[in-house]
Scaffold this active site. Structure first.
Site, short mmCIF file in Angstrom:
data_model
loop_
_atom_site.label_atom_id
_atom_site.label_comp_id
_atom_site.label_asym_id
_atom_site.label_seq_id
_atom_site.Cartn_x
_atom_site.Cartn_y
_atom_site.Cartn_z
N MET A 47 -12.09 4.20 0.10
CA MET A 47 -12.83 4.41 1.42
C MET A 47 -13.41 5.77 1.23
SD MET A 47 -9.51 2.80 3.50
CE MET A 47 -8.39 3.05 1.92
N MET A 56 -8.73 7.82 0.52
CA MET A 56 -9.60 8.22 1.58
C MET A 56 -10.01 9.50 1.33
SD MET A 56 -7.18 6.81 4.64
CE MET A 56 -6.61 5.23 4.67
N SER A 68 0.81 -1.07 -0.07
CA SER A 68 -0.03 -0.05 -0.21
C SER A 68 0.84 1.16 -0.12
CB SER A 68 -0.78 0.07 1.41
OG SER A 68 -1.42 1.23 1.32
N ASP A 116 -4.57 3.44 -1.36
CA ASP A 116 -5.61 3.53 -0.48
C ASP A 116 -6.11 5.09 -0.43
OD1 ASP A 116 -4.05 1.53 1.77
OD2 ASP A 116 -6.01 1.29 1.16
N HIS A 133 -8.25 1.05 -3.67
CA HIS A 133 -9.42 0.76 -2.63
C HIS A 133 -9.91 2.23 -2.25
CE1 HIS A 133 -9.35 -0.44 2.14
NE2 HIS A 133 -10.54 -0.24 1.61
N ASP A 140 -6.56 -6.73 3.94
CA ASP A 140 -6.07 -5.46 4.20
C ASP A 140 -5.97 -4.87 5.55
OD1 ASP A 140 -6.58 -2.14 2.68
OD2 ASP A 140 -5.09 -2.89 3.85
N HIS A 151 -1.22 -1.06 -4.08
CA HIS A 151 -2.50 -0.95 -3.58
C HIS A 151 -2.50 0.63 -3.26
CE1 HIS A 151 -5.95 -2.11 -1.08
NE2 HIS A 151 -5.55 -1.34 -0.31
N MET A 162 -11.43 -6.33 5.39
CA MET A 162 -10.46 -5.45 6.20
C MET A 162 -10.10 -6.21 7.32
SD MET A 162 -10.04 -2.46 4.30
CE MET A 162 -9.18 -1.71 5.67
C1 DX5 Z 1 -6.65 1.34 6.17
C2 DX5 Z 1 -5.71 1.02 4.80
C3 DX5 Z 1 -4.50 0.15 5.51
C4 DX5 Z 1 -3.16 -0.05 4.40
C5 DX5 Z 1 -2.39 -1.04 5.06
O1 DX5 Z 1 -7.67 2.00 5.73
O2 DX5 Z 1 -6.14 0.37 3.97
O3 DX5 Z 1 -4.94 -1.08 5.86
O4 DX5 Z 1 -3.86 -0.51 3.37
O5 DX5 Z 1 -1.69 -0.54 6.10
P1 DX5 Z 1 -0.75 -1.52 6.97
O6 DX5 Z 1 -0.11 -2.69 6.18
O7 DX5 Z 1 0.16 -0.69 7.45
O8 DX5 Z 1 -1.73 -2.17 8.24
ZN ZN Z 2 -6.37 -0.37 1.68
#
Ligand code: DX5
Ligand code: ZN
Length: 221
Positions: free
Chosen positions: A68, A37, A8, A35, A66, A181, A33, A142
């Protein structure tokens, strides 16, 4: 199924994202990946389609987005145009709008020639999205509550992984990717793979490692 590692970029230094992408590719990542947000579905804001558009020319690796975000259907076009290979949206963000919104969003993603996925938080039973399995290329379980990297893996999710893998097989969708994840490390990766996940997201485990290639190899088993 071959295990795929999707580091990620949430854990990257955003001022050096180009270098991070190159590092991940040479370290043997299978996907990137991303992320996304929006500061509403989850508190932090990270980036939008423009980041994906800017990293697209830097790598041939699949960009695994991903989302969010609230109202994810409105974002599909931006990420499809930016070059996303997979777009995953949250069950929780869709269900609050209408019963059909999630299926409509998955269909819209597919209509753009992009693989689609649904993400469920640790507190959402995976049975809630069984009806969408026939539509999904991927199911994202998740293993932390979304919003932050570096959190601890929630072990109760292992049972959800088993159920998801079992159900996919029951309906003849063995090729469905089951992605996990959050809090994935060298210590828990084997148990996550054994439970049936074949895509492991790792942010901090890779970016905090002094040997990302070795860590990615270790996560893949
Ligand atoms: C949360 C993210 C994290 C990220 C991974 O919203 O989606 O989970 O991808 O983070 P680590 O591997 O550092 O937990
Ligand atoms: Zn993620």
């Amino acid at each position: 199924m071959q295990t795929k590692i999707a580091p990620s970029i949430l854990s990257a230094d955003f001022s050096k994202m180009g270098e991070a992408i190159k590092m991940l590719e040479s370290a043997g990542a299978d996907m990137i990946h991303c992320d996304v947000m929006d500061g509403s579905f989850v508190e932090p804001i990270t980036f939008g389609g423009q980041m994906v558009r800017d990293i697209r020319p830097l790598t041939k690796l699949p960009l695994d987005c991903h989302l969010m975000v609230e109202h994810p259907k409105t974002q599909v076009g931006f990420f499809a145009d930016a070059g996303a290979d997979i777009i995953t949206v949250h069950y929780k963000a869709c269900r609050k709008i209408s019963k059909s919104y999630l299926a409509e969003t998955l269909e819209l993603i597919k209509s753009r020639g992009v693989k689609c996925g649904v993400a469920v938080n640790p507190d959402v039973p995976v049975e809630k999205v069984f009806d969408l399995f026939p539509l999904c290329d991927m199911v994202l379980l998740m293993s932390v509550f979304p919003g932050y990297g570096g959190q601890k893996f929630i072990p109760e999710v292992l049972e959800k992984i088993r159920k998801a893998r079992e159900y996919a097989a029951t309906i003849g969708r063995e090729e469905t990717d089951i992605e996990v994840d959050g809090g994935v490390t060298l210590e828990n990766a084997a148990a996550i793979r054994r439970a049936g996940a074949n895509v492991l997201v790792a942010g901090s485990a890779v970016f905090r490692s002094d040997d990302p290639a070795k860590t990615i190899g270790g996560l893949r088993g």
